[in-house]
Design a protein around this motif. Structure first.
Motif, PDB file in Angstrom:
ATOM      1  N   UNK A  25       0.815  -1.224   0.000  1.00 45.99           N
ATOM      2  CA  UNK A  25       0.000   0.000   0.000  1.00 45.99           C
ATOM      3  C   UNK A  25       0.848   1.272   0.000  1.00 45.99           C
ATOM      4  N   UNK A  37       2.248   1.782   3.564  1.00 47.61           N
ATOM      5  CA  UNK A  37       1.405   2.977   3.601  1.00 47.61           C
ATOM      6  C   UNK A  37       2.160   4.279   3.396  1.00 47.61           C
ATOM      7  N   UNK A  60       3.779   4.644   7.033  1.00 52.31           N
ATOM      8  CA  UNK A  60       2.911   5.828   7.006  1.00 52.31           C
ATOM      9  C   UNK A  60       3.668   7.144   6.920  1.00 52.31           C
ATOM     10  N   UNK A  94       3.843  12.904  17.013  1.00 49.44           N
ATOM     11  CA  UNK A  94       3.322  13.398  18.281  1.00 49.44           C
ATOM     12  C   UNK A  94       3.265  12.277  19.306  1.00 49.44           C
ATOM     13  N   UNK A 148       1.377  10.083  21.887  1.00 48.05           N
ATOM     14  CA  UNK A 148      -0.032   9.766  22.152  1.00 48.05           C
ATOM     15  C   UNK A 148      -0.344  10.091  23.604  1.00 48.05           C
ATOM     16  N   UNK A 168      -8.631  -0.195   2.584  1.00 45.05           N
ATOM     17  CA  UNK A 168      -7.249   0.298   2.481  1.00 45.05           C
ATOM     18  C   UNK A 168      -6.499   0.247   3.803  1.00 45.05           C
ATOM     19  N   UNK A 169      -6.777  -0.764   4.570  1.00 45.09           N
ATOM     20  CA  UNK A 169      -6.033  -0.993   5.812  1.00 45.09           C
ATOM     21  C   UNK A 169      -4.879  -1.929   5.509  1.00 45.09           C
ATOM     22  N   UNK A 170      -3.756  -1.705   6.185  1.00 48.63           N
ATOM     23  CA  UNK A 170      -2.612  -2.587   6.029  1.00 48.63           C
ATOM     24  C   UNK A 170      -2.319  -3.250   7.385  1.00 48.63           C
ATOM     25  N   UNK A 187      -7.721   3.182   6.000  1.00 50.07           N
ATOM     26  CA  UNK A 187      -6.371   3.715   5.843  1.00 50.07           C
ATOM     27  C   UNK A 187      -5.486   3.517   7.066  1.00 50.07           C
ATOM     28  N   UNK A 188      -5.901   2.678   7.998  1.00 47.48           N
ATOM     29  CA  UNK A 188      -5.060   2.407   9.173  1.00 47.48           C
ATOM     30  C   UNK A 188      -3.932   1.469   8.788  1.00 47.48           C
ATOM     31  N   UNK A 189      -2.756   1.657   9.396  1.00 44.63           N
ATOM     32  CA  UNK A 189      -1.648   0.730   9.225  1.00 44.63           C
ATOM     33  C   UNK A 189      -1.228   0.165  10.575  1.00 44.63           C
ATOM     34  N   UNK A 241      -6.956   6.397   9.389  1.00 46.24           N
ATOM     35  CA  UNK A 241      -5.579   6.878   9.205  1.00 46.24           C
ATOM     36  C   UNK A 241      -4.737   6.785  10.466  1.00 46.24           C
ATOM     37  N   UNK A 242      -5.219   6.138  11.497  1.00 47.92           N
ATOM     38  CA  UNK A 242      -4.352   5.897  12.642  1.00 47.92           C
ATOM     39  C   UNK A 242      -3.259   4.908  12.240  1.00 47.92           C
ATOM     40  N   UNK A 243      -2.163   4.930  13.006  1.00 50.92           N
ATOM     41  CA  UNK A 243      -1.090   3.977  12.769  1.00 50.92           C
ATOM     42  C   UNK A 243      -0.649   3.395  14.100  1.00 50.92           C
ATOM     43  N   UNK A 247       2.620   1.230  15.625  1.00 47.36           N
ATOM     44  CA  UNK A 247       3.911   0.656  15.238  1.00 47.36           C
ATOM     45  C   UNK A 247       4.016  -0.783  15.741  1.00 47.36           C
ATOM     46  N   UNK A 276      -0.875   8.358  15.730  1.00 46.67           N
ATOM     47  CA  UNK A 276       0.190   7.362  15.616  1.00 46.67           C
ATOM     48  C   UNK A 276       0.489   6.833  17.015  1.00 46.67           C
ATOM     49  N   UNK A 318     -10.441   3.791  -3.713  1.00 41.69           N
ATOM     50  CA  UNK A 318     -11.705   3.135  -3.387  1.00 41.69           C
ATOM     51  C   UNK A 318     -12.750   4.186  -3.027  1.00 41.69           C
TER      52      UNK A 318
END
Lengths: 341, 341, 341
Positions: free
Chosen positions: A231, A249, A267, A302, A304, B231-233, B249-251, B267-269, B271, B287, C211
């Protein structure tokens, strides 16, 4: 199953202990048993060696005496582990030949495997031993290098070139039009034909659903040995150096040039027209908005917080400039009050 | 069209008003008309009841007397609405059977539907009533549970397992290789074979173009009832708990473990190698770089500003440490000036 | 090759110099040679005109005397360049007709091209001259407008409508279910049927693997002339205004309404249920969490720092509220010490 002396003959390293011991699976120090080859890649786990039940262990010279198990001593146990794992788990490839359910309009060597549902257009060049998975589309005049593998539903647009021994995972799109438009005064967009190609070097792996756009005039280039996760979006005219690894991403905007051996975290984003030096590491989630001229690790993300803490702290981000002014005012008042300071 | 007493017989709830009223469509309080069933899920919209022209309304016990319309009283009107909507809009499935344009190398039950262009490899197990859409690839020895639906162009790699009643939207990729490489001293990458699988529980929905990588040694696991948007990874060896919902869109990076009933915003990530407790909510765009041990809402995102304000305020982010030093210096000067304070 | 007077006859502009000069390629001022048409779109590159070896140049009225080369003078050289490039590089379309490897259950005009592996369901309407690429799926009752092009492996769900002259790149998914569930008290999710459609206007381009979800009750709408880059996620019931351009990897959450002629930078995110005015520009990587009522540029992103600097500065972000308190306390102490201030 391989004898330890066979492994050392193929992959190097120094063998200590019974050369006839046979191993066939990779395992961790904790989980390894009979027939397993474990590895110690990080000294901090050395204490686990004493309870390890694997048949043999891969370790570094400084740990050579940390166990009495049969062992292979090598400068880089993790790389050695990877090579042994490849030996133990060779890829299972489909048989050579064109499935009758494939549509192939080009001449391809007999060693090539083309799956049902794949479409190979006229003028395409497919190298020896390449595998074209089900549902793949190889556009006209595209090249696929020898022994490269395209998993299911990969789309390669016309004229793009994939090197040898590449792996393209399912859903990859190579060579769609770059995002290039001229704007009219009333806001309408006029498409700029994207006439460049995508050139992918040898030994590149590209993750599922990653997209790499073709260049506008010049080509988009992915250097040899680069590894791209899932992705990822690579825009037109980007150039990525050899052996650079990019996690999932990531987005890289148009015309940016990234050096060799870089590592880009998941990301992360890199805006367009930048230049990133060799050996740069970008942390996960970091948006890069300026060129980076020197190797090193770069970060912007940032911390969390629990939501209430975040509300309390981040309200001030709108007022940082005012906070700076207030500090300056305080300093001036104190200076005036006590000019000797 | 359903009579209200039929609905209550099937789905429960208390019926007040004419049981013979017939409804066939779901609508909002504002738009509902003849034949529509509206719902009041949030008390703050109760005032809209008085102008509601729907044939009947679903509402909670505390609103039972807020209207004279025929109504179904239920503890959770929104869940009730969802169940009625399912009844009114049953999925339209293709007919059972193997289309001649499909390539099926495994035995499948007659109740299965396999579309043209789909490829099912040897050893695959397809459950009763499952639907394999056009262009899908089901790899060797993969399992698809009963009544699961794969929309168009879904790719399931060898050996992966999808539970029963799952919905996989178009372009989903399950079981591509995880991103695992050992690095040689000169920066070259050596691929580590990814020999784990992906195990997807029952009743999981996976959005379009989402990708879930197979595990390196162990498996990647998606718990039952989890809902993943587009679109999540999901990287190798991630484990996601039951009924966790993840927006688009989360990874999620490798080996991270996420608890049950979590909600991860768009769109959160997250690690790699973290542990996220049950019932954690992560806000959009956040993130996560540390494990989260307790349920709660967690956030890290910036306030949007007009570009000039942003330039003015955010320049200071590079100098926060210096600002903190200046505040400390001011405090010390004042303490010295006025030690009684 | 085109004569300059032919170009001006087709595309407008004022021709200065030999009308019989022939050009057939677009080039930059630096790289242009015999047969090339270069363009000066930005005054700051005007100095490059003096060494330009192209056969002719496109430029603006204020630069008309900056060169003696044959030239076309036009108000907007970049738009003119785009139009000439289109003329020089017409799209290469596959021949009309249904390939025997396609599965077409609808009536389609003879001018349509349908590639092998494509599946067009019953009730679909395909406009004149449309191109359905290999592996595409056009669901039942979907409409594809005249002269629209679907590249490989595009999935259009049932009932969705694509306008005329659209370009959908490989891997695009239009009309998958929106992410809509009601939550039971025990955390289980109940699916809410998504019964709306996706309506895509004329002249829209959609990038690879983007998408766009179908609406829950109402439709998701993409206005005419909008341009969407790769790997964008548009959730259910979003409405995007005409001629808005969205760069790669953007996510837009449910029910958000975006105005006309907006420009959304790469990896930006916009949360759900917001309203964004016409002519808004959102910078790359910016998460928009509030509606934007006025045109302008909006930004929220962090400055990249070397990792050690980042560690030093960003630790303070957790304590901004405490810093603000300390500044206030200092001000009060000074006020007390010196009330005349």
């Amino acid at each position: 199953m391989f004898r330890l002396d066979e492994l050392v003959a193929r992959l190097g390293g120094e063998l200590i202990g019974d050369p006839a011991v046979r191993v066939g699976r990779i395992a961790t120090l904790d989980t390894g048993g009979e027939g397993d080859l474990a590895f110690l890649a990080n000294r901090k786990y050395a204490s686990r060696l004493k309870d390890c039940r694997a048949s043999a262990v891969i370790l570094a010279p400084d740990a050579r005496e940390s166990t009495v198990l049969p062992r292979i001593v090598t400068a880089d146990p993790y790389v050695y582990f990877a090579r042994v794992a490849q030996l133990f788990n060779p890829p299972v490839l489909p048989p050579a030949g064109l499935h009758p359910g494939a549509t192939v309009m080009a001449d391809v060597p007999p060693s090539v495997s083309i799956a049902p549902g794949a479409v190979v257009e006229a003028g395409a060049l497919i190298g020896e031993g390449a595998v074209i998975g089900p549902g793949c589309h190889v556009g006209r005049d595209a090249h696929i290098g020898a022994h490269s593998v395209l998993h299911a539903n990969v789309s390669i647009y016309h004229g793009c070139r994939i090197g040898a021994r590449c792996i393209l995972h399912a859903g990859v799109v190579i060579g769609a039009d770059g995002f290039g438009f001229a704007r009219e005064r009333d806001g309408r967009w006029v498409k700029i034909p994207q006439t460049g190609r995508v050139l992918v070097g040898d030994d590149v792996e590209i993750g599922a659903n990653t997209t790499i756009d073709r260049g506008a005039l010049d080509d988009t280039v992915i250097g040899e040995g680069a590894k791209l996760d899932n992705q990822i979006q690579i825009a037109h005219n980007v150039r990525i150096g050899a052996h650079t690894a990019i996690a999932g991403c990531v987005g890289i905007a148009g015309s940016t040039v990234i050096g060799a051996r870089c590592m880009i975290g998941g990301q992360a984003g890199i805006i367009g027209h930048l230049s990133i030096a060799d050996d740069v590491v970008v942390s996960a989630g970091t948006l890069v908005t300026k060129s980076i001229a020197r190797a090193g690790v770069y970060t912007a993300s940032l911390p969390v917080q629990s939501h209430p803490e975040w509300v309390r702290n981040f309200a001030h981000l709108r007022h940082l400039d005012a906070m700076a002014d207030r500090i300056r005012a305080l300093e001036q008042r104190l200076d005036k009050a006590d000019p000797a300071e």
